[in-house]
Enzyme design. Structure first.
Site, PDB file in Angstrom:
ATOM      1  N   SER A  81       0.726  -1.282  -0.032  1.00 42.24           N
ATOM      2  CA  SER A  81       0.071   0.083  -0.039  1.00 42.24           C
ATOM      3  C   SER A  81       0.624   1.193   0.015  1.00 42.24           C
ATOM      4  O   SER A  81       0.387   2.450  -0.115  1.00 42.24           O
ATOM      5  CB  SER A  81      -0.940  -0.112   1.347  1.00 42.24           C
ATOM      6  OG  SER A  81      -1.938  -0.896   0.933  1.00 42.24           O
ATOM      7  N   SER A 139      -6.427   2.508   4.691  1.00 48.95           N
ATOM      8  CA  SER A 139      -5.546   1.897   3.229  1.00 48.95           C
ATOM      9  C   SER A 139      -6.840   1.217   2.706  1.00 48.95           C
ATOM     10  O   SER A 139      -6.370   0.102   2.093  1.00 48.95           O
ATOM     11  CB  SER A 139      -4.471   0.978   3.817  1.00 48.95           C
ATOM     12  OG  SER A 139      -3.689   0.704   2.719  1.00 48.95           O
ATOM     13  N   LYS A 185       0.215   3.763  -2.836  1.00 44.63           N
ATOM     14  CA  LYS A 185      -0.848   4.708  -2.709  1.00 44.63           C
ATOM     15  C   LYS A 185      -0.615   5.911  -2.565  1.00 44.63           C
ATOM     16  O   LYS A 185      -1.116   6.895  -2.658  1.00 44.63           O
ATOM     17  CB  LYS A 185      -1.926   4.194  -1.645  1.00 44.63           C
ATOM     18  CG  LYS A 185      -2.856   2.937  -1.686  1.00 44.63           C
ATOM     19  CD  LYS A 185      -3.573   2.746  -0.364  1.00 44.63           C
ATOM     20  CE  LYS A 185      -4.641   1.695  -0.616  1.00 44.63           C
ATOM     21  NZ  LYS A 185      -4.018   0.289  -0.584  1.00 44.63           N
TER      22      LYS A 185
END
Length: 358
Positions: free
Chosen positions: A15, A73, A18
């Site tokens: 993640s 997340s 991101k």
């Protein structure tokens, strides 16, 4: 860069990718814009994805979706925003283009949320570039530093009103490490634990990225210890490299012309930008460049080409033993701190030995 190890080793980013998604898409939509989520926008989530709890056929403000991305997340929030941006494939393409302008050449984007996908990789160096670029945006900086928030829920059948619930940032150093301002953590089966953090102290901002640590639960310990070392070492050690600049941003050519010899002395892997480097967030910040694009793989990475779609598990709690001084002078146990110091000294010796003579 004050220290680095395997900074360009391509690894699954989880993640932390991101950050690139946010840097690419966040500027496009006003934070107060409302969007009604459709079933199609939530249809292609990977098995075991981390979710914030977005519901179909209900409206959400853009700022709520971004809180879902940064705090929980939430892959569901990522997919909704990606569809608002024209779809998953368009967003992936724009993220790859953005990585290119940032000179993040180790990154291959396949999914906007960082979910394990064949061929999707980044590096400690590139993740640090994404974090630095994102932190130059005030909204990005505000979202990644938010510890808790209320997130819109479903409709209460009794009252007919919209419910809400609390969400908390899964970054275990936020609120515990002095001066931490974000930015993003991650975990998947393929990537293990990943983390990029930024902290400010005495007018100096340091960045650290850790990927594929020896043990999943040590990612925060290692990051905290590296930040401790960086704040103590900044201005006292010979940098091992420098972060390249965003080619989409204006380049201070005068500074570049004044520093050609210094750039020539940097190791080849640091890849100084053609045309110079920028000042960063502000003149008073980034004086330490970006610390720790690495210790990016304490163990040898085992990257498989087959997709492992096992469910992601929640981030581990910040480890207790040996990490109790995370708010003080050290962020790891004494033995771990000594090990980090030995490795860092070895890195610096190697970097110095590799520099060509003047």
């Amino acid at each position: 860069m004050l220290a680095a190890r395997d900074a360009h080793l391509p690894l699954p980013p989880a993640s932390t990718l991101k950050m690139l998604f946010a840097d690419t898409v966040l500027p496009k939509f006003d934070r107060s814009t409302e969007h009604k989520v459709t079933p199609a926008e939530l249809a292609s989530l990977g098995a075991g994805s981390s979710l914030v709890g977005v519901k179909e056929d209900l409206p959400y403000r853009v700022e709520d979706l971004w809180r879902g991305v940064f705090l929980s997340s939430g892959n569901d929030a990522v997919h909704v925003l990606a569809h608002m941006n024209g779809g998953i494939q368009r967003t992936v393409g724009e993220m790859q283009d953005r990585a290119r302008t940032l000179q993040a050449r180790d990154t291959k984007v396949v999914s906007p949320d960082g979910y394990d996908m064949d061929g999707q990789v980044s590096s400690a160096y590139d993740l640090t570039l994404f974090a630095r670029a994102g932190l130059r945006n005030a909204d990005f900086r505000a979202y990644c530093s938010t510890r808790t928030a209320r997130f819109p829920g479903g409709m209460d059948r009794t009252t007919g009103r919209r419910t809400s619930f609390d969400i908390a940032n899964t970054d275990r150093l936020l609120g515990k490490y002095p001066g931490l301002i974000g930015v993003k953590n991650g975990y998947t089966t393929n990537a293990g634990a990943t983390f990029t953090g930024a902290a400010e102290r005495d007018g100096r901002t340091l960045l650290v990225t850790v990927m594929h640590p020896e043990a999943q639960g040590t990612v925060y310990d290692e990051a905290a210890s590296l930040l401790d070392w960086g704040f103590a070492a900044a201005g006292k050690v010979q940098p091992v490299g420098k972060l390249v600049e965003d080619t989409a941003a204006p380049s201070p050519t005068a500074q570049a012309e004044a520093e050609p010899e210094a750039a020539d002395q940097l190791p080849p892997w640091s890849r100084p930008a053609i045309g110079g480097s920028g000042s960063g967030l502000a003149a008073a910040l980034w004086t330490a460049a970006a610390f720790g694009t690495g210790l990016a793989a304490w163990a040898t990475a085992r990257i498989t080409t087959r997709r492992r779609a096992a469910p992601a598990v929640p981030e581990p709690a910040y480890p207790g033993g040996g990490a109790t001084a995370v708010g003080g002078a050290t962020g790891a146990g004494a033995r771990g701190h000594r090990r980090l110091a030995r490795r860092t000294r070895a890195l610096l010796r190697t970097a110095r030995a590799a520099r060509p003579p003047r």
